[in-house]
Design a protein around this motif. Structure first.
Motif, PDB file in Angstrom:
ATOM      1  N   GLU A 334       0.835  -1.210   0.000  1.00 57.74           N
ATOM      2  CA  GLU A 334       0.000   0.000   0.000  1.00 57.74           C
ATOM      3  C   GLU A 334       0.867   1.257   0.000  1.00 57.74           C
ATOM      4  O   GLU A 334       0.574   2.233  -0.712  1.00 57.74           O
ATOM      5  CB  GLU A 334      -0.919   0.001   1.223  1.00 57.74           C
ATOM      6  CG  GLU A 334      -1.957  -1.110   1.257  1.00 57.74           C
ATOM      7  CD  GLU A 334      -3.161  -0.813   0.382  1.00 57.74           C
ATOM      8  OE1 GLU A 334      -3.150   0.234  -0.304  1.00 57.74           O
ATOM      9  OE2 GLU A 334      -4.096  -1.629   0.368  1.00 57.74           O
ATOM     10  N   GLU A 335       1.938   1.246   0.777  1.00 58.65           N
ATOM     11  CA  GLU A 335       2.828   2.396   0.825  1.00 58.65           C
ATOM     12  C   GLU A 335       3.510   2.634  -0.516  1.00 58.65           C
ATOM     13  O   GLU A 335       3.680   3.782  -0.948  1.00 58.65           O
ATOM     14  CB  GLU A 335       3.877   2.195   1.934  1.00 58.65           C
ATOM     15  CG  GLU A 335       3.295   2.199   3.339  1.00 58.65           C
ATOM     16  CD  GLU A 335       4.313   1.806   4.388  1.00 58.65           C
ATOM     17  OE1 GLU A 335       5.457   1.437   4.004  1.00 58.65           O
ATOM     18  OE2 GLU A 335       3.988   1.845   5.599  1.00 58.65           O
ATOM     19  N   ALA A 338       1.033   4.137  -2.978  1.00 59.85           N
ATOM     20  CA  ALA A 338       0.850   5.558  -2.674  1.00 59.85           C
ATOM     21  C   ALA A 338       2.030   6.358  -3.183  1.00 59.85           C
ATOM     22  O   ALA A 338       1.873   7.477  -3.698  1.00 59.85           O
ATOM     23  CB  ALA A 338       0.668   5.740  -1.173  1.00 59.85           C
ATOM     24  N   ARG A 342       2.158   9.352  -6.070  1.00 58.99           N
ATOM     25  CA  ARG A 342       2.594  10.668  -5.604  1.00 58.99           C
ATOM     26  C   ARG A 342       3.789  11.191  -6.391  1.00 58.99           C
ATOM     27  O   ARG A 342       3.933  12.405  -6.602  1.00 58.99           O
ATOM     28  CB  ARG A 342       2.947  10.584  -4.107  1.00 58.99           C
ATOM     29  CG  ARG A 342       3.267  11.925  -3.461  1.00 58.99           C
ATOM     30  CD  ARG A 342       3.489  11.785  -1.967  1.00 58.99           C
ATOM     31  NE  ARG A 342       4.643  10.980  -1.629  1.00 58.99           N
ATOM     32  CZ  ARG A 342       4.598   9.739  -1.156  1.00 58.99           C
ATOM     33  NH1 ARG A 342       3.436   9.159  -0.943  1.00 58.99           N
ATOM     34  NH2 ARG A 342       5.709   9.064  -0.889  1.00 58.99           N
TER      35      ARG A 342
END
Length: 479
Positions: A334-335, A338, A342
């Motif tokens: 998930e990180e 993200a 970004r």
């Protein structure tokens, strides 16, 4: 006092010189009489005032429990006021006036101190004589008294001749002081026995801070003494972990501004104990001068933190292989997704690894050997990773890898290295080499992936193709 003296005659003729002289003489006599009367009146008023003053002083002395003594140093005589005698329970005629007798009433443990203090004053080493000591009463009990005096006359050589002083009964005051001291000693003993630091912390309006009170626990909490922190806190700041110091100071400032309780968990680095965890709690109060005073407690929570870290590890680490478990690995995915959304151009490769014919290994050698195979492969994977890469055990014999800032080419090199290492280092068990192979599927995470399952499905599909194509191979998903 001034006035007018008038003389008159019933006769109209002028008075003779003799008559005028008589009138003048009478005027002088009258003036002298008036002046004498005026002087007598002033003296009477002064005497009355002195008497009233003496009466007031005597009443004040009597009411204060104070007696007066007057000592003739040369003759050794000492005279006591009735009030002095009353302090010890004696009537006016029941006590002698010899200095030797007075010393017999001083408590034996205090006598040397009393005599030495008097001698220092006789020798002009002190401006006055002042002692507190015990003295024996008529009934044999002892009272505490405060005795103060001063030499009022000396001879040409400076030797004392006369000394006058007062004695005050301070028994009740000493008793109260003893009780207060016992209370202080009790509180101090209790705070010193508590495992941790009981303290007062004061911050002045200009930001300067210090510990007005710190229990003996300071020696364990910060390896400092109360004296070292009584005037400033620099030494405390020096032992707080550099990464926690800013938050430590900021939290105290916030508490001072809002007058809300202070609570913080932070690390310290101590010369003897090394890295330790501390938990601080305190309640602030604003003082009239604008400073803030905290009453608080700091305790050692190192063991609790160790347990918390272990429990956190249990929640995120696979017990058998000591690799991150599926839950932790999915969090890292998930990180990474993200980050890809970004940062334009961010690259992340996702690999799925499956040990070939693992069921055969379990059936042939037993589950204990199967576990050793899993642990053996986990070590190979861990050694192949870079610092920012992540690996996890996501199923029975399935492992997943996230390669940070890597594309297909870098991922394929990594996969080939893992296959080669596994082939070159078979597991030694049951006095034989147990050879194991692995199939690997590679995919790349995209910023427009709806979720992490999308990239996992692509790498899983590539793994399936590797299995279908004969195992012990690497397949890549280029979509």
């Amino acid at each position: 006092m001034s006035g007018i003296f008038v003389a008159y005659s019933r006769k109209e003729e002028p008075t003779s010189d003799k008559c005028q002289q008589e009138i003048a003489d009478h005027a002088v006599m009258a003036s002298i009489a008036i002046a004498l009367h005026d002087a007598e009146t002033r003296i009477k008023k002064a005497e009355d005032a002195l008497h009233n003053s003496e009466t007031t002083l005597a009443l004040a002395i009597e009411g204060s429990g104070t007696g007066i003594w007057d000592r003739n140093v040369l003759t050794g005589e000492i005279n006591y006021s009735p009030g002095w005698k009353a302090i010890l329970g004696y009537a006016d005629a029941e006590i002698g006036n010899r200095i030797e007798d007075s010393y017999t009433r001083v408590h034996p443990d205090d006598l040397a101190y009393v005599q030495a203090t008097i001698q220092d004053h006789f020798d002009q080493k002190t401006e006055s004589y002042a002692v507190e000591h015990r003295i024996r009463c008529k009934d044999g009990s002892y009272k505490w008294i405060s005795s103060r005096g001063k030499v009022v006359s000396r001879d040409a050589q400076g030797r004392p001749l006369r000394m006058i002083g007062t004695t005050t009964d301070i028994t009740s005051m000493r008793s109260l002081a003893d009780q207060l001291q016992q209370s202080v000693d009790l509180i101090t003993s209790l705070t010193n026995e508590v495992p941790g630091l009981v303290y007062q912390y004061r911050m002045l309006p200009d930001g300067q801070a210090f510990f007005p009170y710190a229990s003996e626990g300071l020696k364990d909490i910060y390896e400092l003494t109360p004296e070292q922190v009584a005037s400033e806190v620099t030494l405390v700041h020096q032992v707080i972990h550099p990464d926690d110091l800013e938050n430590y100071c900021a939290s105290l400032n916030t508490s001072a501004d809002s007058l809300q309780p202070w609570y913080l968990e932070y690390r310290v680095i101590l010369p003897r104990q090394g890295l330790r965890w501390r938990q601080g709690e305190a309640r602030p109060r604003r003082l009239p001068d604008g400073s803030t005073l905290w009453y608080g407690f700091i305790t050692d929570i190192t063991e609790r933190k160790r347990i918390e870290i272990e429990l956190q590890g249990f929640a995120t680490i696979d017990f058998l292989t000591q690799l991150p478990n599926r839950r932790y690995f999915m969090t890292r995915m998930e990180e990474e997704l993200a980050r890809a959304r970004r940062i334009a151009g961010a690259r992340t490769a996702v690999l799925m690894c499956d040990l070939d014919h693992f069921k055969v290994i379990n059936d042939s050698y037993g589950h204990a050997i199967g576990d050793l195979v899993l642990k053996h492969f986990a070590v190979i994977l861990r050694n192949a990773l870079r610092r920012n890469d992540t690996v996890g055990r996501v199923g029975g014999e399935e492992f997943a890898v996230v390669l940070f800032d890597a594309g297909v080419a870098e991922a394929e090199i990594f996969a080939q290295r893992v296959r080669s290492q596994l082939a070159e280092t078979p597991l030694m068990a049951l006095d034989q080499d147990i050879h194991v192979t692995v199939s690997i599927g590679i995919a790349v995470m995209h910023a427009n992936d709806a979720n992490i399952d999308v990239s996992l499905c692509r790498s899983d599909a590539a793994l399936y193709r590797a299995k279908e194509a004969g195992r012990n191979r690497i397949e890549i998903d280029f979509s």
